[in-house]
Motif scaffolding. Structure first.
Motif, PDB file in Angstrom:
ATOM      1  N   SER A  98      -6.674   2.036 -16.369  1.00 13.49           N
ATOM      2  CA  SER A  98      -6.615   3.244 -15.545  1.00 13.49           C
ATOM      3  C   SER A  98      -7.591   3.152 -14.376  1.00 13.49           C
ATOM      4  O   SER A  98      -7.285   3.603 -13.270  1.00 13.49           O
ATOM      5  N   ILE A  99      -8.756   2.558 -14.588  1.00 15.64           N
ATOM      6  CA  ILE A  99      -9.712   2.397 -13.494  1.00 15.64           C
ATOM      7  C   ILE A  99      -9.138   1.483 -12.418  1.00 15.64           C
ATOM      8  O   ILE A  99      -9.259   1.757 -11.221  1.00 15.64           O
ATOM      9  N   ILE A 100      -8.465   0.400 -12.830  1.00 12.81           N
ATOM     10  CA  ILE A 100      -7.843  -0.513 -11.863  1.00 12.81           C
ATOM     11  C   ILE A 100      -6.767   0.210 -11.062  1.00 12.81           C
ATOM     12  O   ILE A 100      -6.694   0.072  -9.840  1.00 12.81           O
ATOM     13  N   SER A 150       0.828  -1.212   0.000  1.00 14.82           N
ATOM     14  CA  SER A 150       0.000   0.000   0.000  1.00 14.82           C
ATOM     15  C   SER A 150       0.857   1.254   0.000  1.00 14.82           C
ATOM     16  O   SER A 150       0.560   2.224  -0.696  1.00 14.82           O
ATOM     17  N   TYR A 164      -6.421   3.485 -10.447  1.00 16.04           N
ATOM     18  CA  TYR A 164      -7.020   4.461  -9.545  1.00 16.04           C
ATOM     19  C   TYR A 164      -7.708   3.780  -8.365  1.00 16.04           C
ATOM     20  O   TYR A 164      -7.656   4.277  -7.239  1.00 16.04           O
ATOM     21  N   CYS A 165      -8.347   2.637  -8.607  1.00 12.21           N
ATOM     22  CA  CYS A 165      -8.980   1.890  -7.508  1.00 12.21           C
ATOM     23  C   CYS A 165      -7.935   1.334  -6.543  1.00 12.21           C
ATOM     24  O   CYS A 165      -8.139   1.340  -5.330  1.00 12.21           O
ATOM     25  N   LEU A 166      -6.811   0.851  -7.070  1.00  7.32           N
ATOM     26  CA  LEU A 166      -5.738   0.353  -6.204  1.00  7.32           C
ATOM     27  C   LEU A 166      -5.156   1.460  -5.330  1.00  7.32           C
ATOM     28  O   LEU A 166      -4.861   1.242  -4.149  1.00  7.32           O
ATOM     29  N   ALA A 207      -6.775   4.146  -4.341  1.00 11.44           N
ATOM     30  CA  ALA A 207      -7.796   4.463  -3.344  1.00 11.44           C
ATOM     31  C   ALA A 207      -7.844   3.395  -2.247  1.00 11.44           C
ATOM     32  O   ALA A 207      -7.913   3.723  -1.056  1.00 11.44           O
ATOM     33  N   LEU A 208      -7.784   2.124  -2.625  1.00  7.45           N
ATOM     34  CA  LEU A 208      -7.790   1.046  -1.625  1.00  7.45           C
ATOM     35  C   LEU A 208      -6.543   1.092  -0.742  1.00  7.45           C
ATOM     36  O   LEU A 208      -6.608   0.815   0.453  1.00  7.45           O
ATOM     37  N   SER A 209      -5.407   1.452  -1.334  1.00  8.70           N
ATOM     38  CA  SER A 209      -4.182   1.588  -0.548  1.00  8.70           C
ATOM     39  C   SER A 209      -4.308   2.699   0.484  1.00  8.70           C
ATOM     40  O   SER A 209      -3.877   2.553   1.627  1.00  8.70           O
ATOM     41  N   TYR A 238      -9.202   8.063 -19.457  1.00  9.74           N
ATOM     42  CA  TYR A 238      -9.734   7.595 -18.179  1.00  9.74           C
ATOM     43  C   TYR A 238     -10.670   6.399 -18.230  1.00  9.74           C
ATOM     44  O   TYR A 238     -10.516   5.508 -17.426  1.00  9.74           O
TER      45      TYR A 238
END
Length: 80
Positions: free
Chosen positions: A42-44, A8, A46-48, A50-52, A37
């Motif tokens: 790119s979605i993966i 993370s 950005y999600c990673l 955010a999850l981090s 975008y």
């Protein structure tokens, strides 16, 4: 938990560098690699990121205010 914290932390460093590139040079590295975008890549990413960030907020709460980046055994051996 140490491995999740390290992963993370690294992902957030890369995300922070990307935001720095956007702010300073108006260059989005994620968009340059994966396309505009709405692309899946790119979605993966950005999600990673955010999850981090969410994990690094929750992790110290679960460990009484400590963020472990090395295992406690390793840390104790290096202190000697």
């Amino acid at each position: 938990m140490v491995i999740a914290n390290l992963i993370s932390y690294i992902i957030l460093l890369i995300g922070g560098l990307n935001w720095g590139l956007i702010g300073i040079f108006n260059f989005n590295l994620v968009t340059a690699i994966f396309g505009d975008y709405p692309s899946v890549g790119s979605i993966i990413i950005y999600c990673l990121v955010a999850l981090s960030a969410i994990w690094l907020i929750i992790s110290p709460i679960l460990t009484n205010g400590k963020l472990f980046l090395v295992s406690t055994n390793e840390y104790d051996q290096n202190r000697e």
